[in-house]
Design a protein around this motif. Sequence first.
Motif, mmCIF file in Angstrom:
data_model
loop_
_atom_site.group_PDB
_atom_site.id
_atom_site.type_symbol
_atom_site.label_atom_id
_atom_site.label_comp_id
_atom_site.label_asym_id
_atom_site.label_seq_id
_atom_site.Cartn_x
_atom_site.Cartn_y
_atom_site.Cartn_z
ATOM 1 N N LEU A 1 89.309 -69.484 -8.348
ATOM 2 C CA LEU A 1 90.561 -69.359 -7.606
ATOM 3 C C LEU A 1 91.772 -69.747 -8.452
ATOM 4 O O LEU A 1 92.876 -69.251 -8.228
ATOM 5 C CB LEU A 1 90.517 -70.213 -6.335
ATOM 6 C CG LEU A 1 89.579 -69.711 -5.242
ATOM 7 C CD1 LEU A 1 89.434 -70.755 -4.145
ATOM 8 C CD2 LEU A 1 90.074 -68.393 -4.675
ATOM 9 N N SER A 2 91.561 -70.616 -9.434
ATOM 10 C CA SER A 2 92.649 -71.047 -10.316
ATOM 11 C C SER A 2 92.802 -70.154 -11.547
ATOM 12 O O SER A 2 93.700 -70.365 -12.361
ATOM 13 C CB SER A 2 92.411 -72.485 -10.774
ATOM 14 O OG SER A 2 92.428 -73.345 -9.672
ATOM 15 N N HIS A 3 91.935 -69.177 -11.687
ATOM 16 C CA HIS A 3 91.975 -68.278 -12.842
ATOM 17 C C HIS A 3 93.288 -67.486 -12.822
ATOM 18 O O HIS A 3 93.786 -67.117 -11.753
ATOM 19 C CB HIS A 3 90.777 -67.323 -12.788
ATOM 20 C CG HIS A 3 90.589 -66.520 -14.020
ATOM 21 N ND1 HIS A 3 91.288 -65.348 -14.245
ATOM 22 C CD2 HIS A 3 89.802 -66.716 -15.097
ATOM 23 C CE1 HIS A 3 90.929 -64.859 -15.415
ATOM 24 N NE2 HIS A 3 90.023 -65.676 -15.961
ATOM 25 N N PRO A 4 93.874 -67.205 -13.990
ATOM 26 C CA PRO A 4 95.150 -66.462 -14.029
ATOM 27 C C PRO A 4 95.123 -65.131 -13.282
ATOM 28 O O PRO A 4 96.139 -64.727 -12.709
ATOM 29 C CB PRO A 4 95.380 -66.234 -15.532
ATOM 30 C CG PRO A 4 94.632 -67.332 -16.200
ATOM 31 C CD PRO A 4 93.444 -67.624 -15.321
ATOM 32 N N TYR A 5 93.992 -64.459 -13.247
ATOM 33 C CA TYR A 5 93.925 -63.176 -12.540
ATOM 34 C C TYR A 5 94.172 -63.354 -11.039
ATOM 35 O O TYR A 5 94.668 -62.451 -10.367
ATOM 36 C CB TYR A 5 92.573 -62.499 -12.773
ATOM 37 C CG TYR A 5 92.485 -61.142 -12.143
ATOM 38 C CD1 TYR A 5 93.200 -60.067 -12.660
ATOM 39 C CD2 TYR A 5 91.702 -60.926 -11.006
ATOM 40 C CE1 TYR A 5 93.149 -58.820 -12.070
ATOM 41 C CE2 TYR A 5 91.634 -59.678 -10.413
ATOM 42 C CZ TYR A 5 92.362 -58.627 -10.947
ATOM 43 O OH TYR A 5 92.301 -57.392 -10.360
ATOM 44 N N MET A 6 93.844 -64.522 -10.516
ATOM 45 C CA MET A 6 93.995 -64.778 -9.081
ATOM 46 C C MET A 6 95.340 -65.416 -8.739
ATOM 47 O O MET A 6 95.569 -65.795 -7.589
ATOM 48 C CB MET A 6 92.865 -65.698 -8.609
ATOM 49 C CG MET A 6 91.475 -65.145 -8.839
ATOM 50 S SD MET A 6 91.156 -63.653 -7.910
ATOM 51 C CE MET A 6 91.000 -64.316 -6.284
ATOM 52 N N ALA A 7 96.238 -65.534 -9.700
ATOM 53 C CA ALA A 7 97.491 -66.266 -9.510
ATOM 54 C C ALA A 7 98.295 -65.802 -8.298
ATOM 55 O O ALA A 7 98.859 -66.623 -7.575
ATOM 56 C CB ALA A 7 98.346 -66.176 -10.770
ATOM 57 N N THR A 8 98.340 -64.511 -8.045
ATOM 58 C CA THR A 8 99.149 -64.020 -6.922
ATOM 59 C C THR A 8 98.474 -64.256 -5.567
ATOM 60 O O THR A 8 99.128 -64.185 -4.538
ATOM 61 C CB THR A 8 99.438 -62.508 -7.065
ATOM 62 O OG1 THR A 8 98.206 -61.803 -7.122
ATOM 63 C CG2 THR A 8 100.261 -62.240 -8.316
ATOM 64 N N LEU A 9 97.177 -64.546 -5.572
ATOM 65 C CA LEU A 9 96.442 -64.767 -4.323
ATOM 66 C C LEU A 9 96.135 -66.237 -4.061
ATOM 67 O O LEU A 9 95.818 -66.612 -2.941
ATOM 68 C CB LEU A 9 95.112 -63.992 -4.364
ATOM 69 C CG LEU A 9 95.215 -62.490 -4.590
ATOM 70 C CD1 LEU A 9 93.839 -61.900 -4.798
ATOM 71 C CD2 LEU A 9 95.919 -61.838 -3.420
ATOM 72 N N HIS A 10 96.211 -67.036 -5.105
ATOM 73 C CA HIS A 10 95.797 -68.437 -5.014
ATOM 74 C C HIS A 10 96.852 -69.286 -4.312
ATOM 75 O O HIS A 10 98.015 -69.285 -4.676
ATOM 76 C CB HIS A 10 95.544 -68.967 -6.427
ATOM 77 C CG HIS A 10 95.114 -70.389 -6.490
ATOM 78 N ND1 HIS A 10 94.076 -70.896 -5.750
ATOM 79 C CD2 HIS A 10 95.571 -71.422 -7.230
ATOM 80 C CE1 HIS A 10 93.911 -72.171 -6.031
ATOM 81 N NE2 HIS A 10 94.821 -72.521 -6.929
ATOM 82 N N ASP A 11 96.438 -70.007 -3.270
ATOM 83 C CA ASP A 11 97.317 -70.929 -2.553
ATOM 84 C C ASP A 11 96.505 -72.183 -2.250
ATOM 85 O O ASP A 11 95.806 -72.241 -1.238
ATOM 86 C CB ASP A 11 97.826 -70.285 -1.271
ATOM 87 C CG ASP A 11 98.743 -71.206 -0.482
ATOM 88 O OD1 ASP A 11 99.077 -72.312 -0.980
ATOM 89 O OD2 ASP A 11 99.124 -70.829 0.632
ATOM 90 N N PRO A 12 96.572 -73.207 -3.102
ATOM 91 C CA PRO A 12 95.762 -74.407 -2.908
ATOM 92 C C PRO A 12 95.959 -75.075 -1.549
ATOM 93 O O PRO A 12 95.034 -75.695 -1.020
ATOM 94 C CB PRO A 12 96.225 -75.347 -4.027
ATOM 95 C CG PRO A 12 96.858 -74.473 -5.033
ATOM 96 C CD PRO A 12 97.413 -73.288 -4.281
ATOM 97 N N SER A 13 97.131 -74.916 -0.947
ATOM 98 C CA SER A 13 97.362 -75.552 0.353
ATOM 99 C C SER A 13 96.623 -74.840 1.483
ATOM 100 O O SER A 13 96.490 -75.378 2.582
ATOM 101 C CB SER A 13 98.859 -75.588 0.664
ATOM 102 O OG SER A 13 99.349 -74.270 0.844
ATOM 103 N N ASP A 14 96.136 -73.613 1.213
ATOM 104 C CA ASP A 14 95.456 -72.838 2.243
ATOM 105 C C ASP A 14 94.002 -72.548 1.869
ATOM 106 O O ASP A 14 93.400 -71.606 2.367
ATOM 107 C CB ASP A 14 96.202 -71.519 2.474
ATOM 108 C CG ASP A 14 95.709 -70.787 3.696
ATOM 109 O OD1 ASP A 14 95.334 -71.443 4.683
ATOM 110 O OD2 ASP A 14 95.681 -69.537 3.656
ATOM 111 N N GLU A 15 93.454 -73.359 0.968
ATOM 112 C CA GLU A 15 92.082 -73.162 0.512
ATOM 113 C C GLU A 15 91.324 -74.483 0.592
ATOM 114 O O GLU A 15 91.173 -75.191 -0.400
ATOM 115 C CB GLU A 15 92.077 -72.621 -0.922
ATOM 116 C CG GLU A 15 92.713 -71.262 -1.027
ATOM 117 C CD GLU A 15 93.060 -70.885 -2.452
ATOM 118 O OE1 GLU A 15 92.798 -71.676 -3.374
ATOM 119 O OE2 GLU A 15 93.594 -69.785 -2.639
ATOM 120 N N PRO A 16 90.857 -74.825 1.781
ATOM 121 C CA PRO A 16 90.141 -76.099 1.900
ATOM 122 C C PRO A 16 88.851 -76.076 1.091
ATOM 123 O O PRO A 16 88.228 -75.041 0.913
ATOM 124 C CB PRO A 16 89.843 -76.213 3.394
ATOM 125 C CG PRO A 16 89.895 -74.813 3.889
ATOM 126 C CD PRO A 16 90.872 -74.071 3.014
#
Length: 92
Positions: free
Chosen positions: A44-59
Amino acid sequence: RSLPHCQRVVLGKYYPHSNPQALDLIDRMLQFNPHKRITVEEALSHPYMATLHDPSDEPCCPQPFHFPLDDSHLNGFHIRDLIYEDIMMNHQ
């Protein structure tokens, strides 16, 4: 141990016009050795996922997830039938 060793496939060879970050993420996810494989959090922290990654919404699950089907010792045919039944119930 019982499988013969085979060479890794270089995905860029088969998908030369693909995003290099996407190929890197897929390569890390497809590592045969689970100790070398990327974790969900790392993926989820990979650069390819940058536009989809939201740590506040990923428990994050504090303990390993247990899937009850793992305990039932079902054979492939029974699992296939269960999947088919589930599809039919949810897509009618």
